[in-house]
Write an enzyme that holds these catalytic residues in place. Sequence first.
Site, short mmCIF file in Angstrom:
data_model
loop_
_atom_site.label_atom_id
_atom_site.label_comp_id
_atom_site.label_asym_id
_atom_site.label_seq_id
_atom_site.Cartn_x
_atom_site.Cartn_y
_atom_site.Cartn_z
N THR A 62 -7.79 7.07 8.63
CA THR A 62 -8.08 6.75 7.22
C THR A 62 -7.99 8.01 6.36
O THR A 62 -8.54 9.05 6.71
CB THR A 62 -9.49 6.16 7.07
OG1 THR A 62 -9.55 4.99 7.86
CG2 THR A 62 -9.81 5.82 5.63
N ARG A 90 -10.08 -8.27 13.08
CA ARG A 90 -11.17 -7.41 12.63
C ARG A 90 -10.91 -6.88 11.22
O ARG A 90 -9.81 -6.45 10.90
CB ARG A 90 -11.30 -6.23 13.60
CG ARG A 90 -12.38 -5.22 13.20
CD ARG A 90 -11.81 -3.84 13.21
NE ARG A 90 -12.83 -2.80 13.06
CZ ARG A 90 -12.58 -1.67 12.43
NH1 ARG A 90 -11.39 -1.44 11.90
NH2 ARG A 90 -13.52 -0.77 12.33
N HIS A 115 -15.87 5.42 12.43
CA HIS A 115 -16.10 4.08 12.98
C HIS A 115 -16.57 3.11 11.91
O HIS A 115 -17.71 3.19 11.44
CB HIS A 115 -17.09 4.15 14.14
CG HIS A 115 -16.43 4.64 15.38
ND1 HIS A 115 -16.26 5.98 15.64
CD2 HIS A 115 -15.83 3.96 16.38
CE1 HIS A 115 -15.60 6.11 16.78
NE2 HIS A 115 -15.32 4.91 17.25
N1 ASP Z 1 -12.69 3.55 9.20
C1 ASP Z 1 -11.48 3.03 9.82
C2 ASP Z 1 -11.82 1.72 10.51
O1 ASP Z 1 -12.86 1.61 11.12
C3 ASP Z 1 -10.90 3.93 10.83
C4 ASP Z 1 -10.57 5.30 10.34
O2 ASP Z 1 -11.38 5.92 9.64
O3 ASP Z 1 -9.51 5.78 10.66
O4 ASP Z 1 -11.01 0.84 10.45
#
Ligand code: ASP
Length: 202
Positions: A62, A90, A115
């Site tokens: 992200t 999800r 996460h």
């Molecule tokens: N926050 C994102 C997710 O859980 C993952 C990430 O930060 O890369 O989908």
Amino acid sequence: SHTLLAGHLADAFADAHGLESSDLLARTSKEKWLKWKEEHQPTETLAPYDTGTGKLFGNHDTIGTLAIDTCGTMAGACSTSGMAWKVPGRVGDSPIIGHGLYVDPKRGAATATGHGELISGICSSFLVVELMGRGATPIEAIQEMLQRVASSYEITPEHQVACIAMTPDSQFAAGALRAGFSYVVYQDGPAKVMNPEFVLNS
Ligand code: ASP
């Protein structure tokens, strides 16, 4: 009047409005995913984790950005393909307002990575912005949010949550649950890579 659509009916809505559809998965990512699928159960979500180095193997991607212009107008954005190896269907934290990203012109802005379930569970970005609105500095707000994550969940070694935050008067900071996260600041001169000001489990 509608804020969020998801799944195949969101695709149908986009088609009905003439949005061009395309496969966004990079070839190399697709190959890794297909290989992973051959070796794992479809309900398995644990990311591969190197207990030796404490590093996650590319399951986070992200990118969150916060910006402010000379008139004090703030903006924020985040982009993700979501946590790798997730269960189909999800929905992560990034698309949900207040979880992966929140911008309030009067109180500040925050965006998170890591996460998604931990980030979503305590409405992390909203919480950080709300705390800044009540007088906390960005670092104090991030610290409180990370402590809330740590006290709300059983944190395992593969868990990571990181956040950047900014106030309407341009104070900013970053923090993370554990080491390994860095962020970039662009202000007048060349962009600078920074370490977070706060790491909960350093
Ligand atoms: N926050 C994102 C997710 O859980 C993952 C990430 O930060 O890369 O989908």
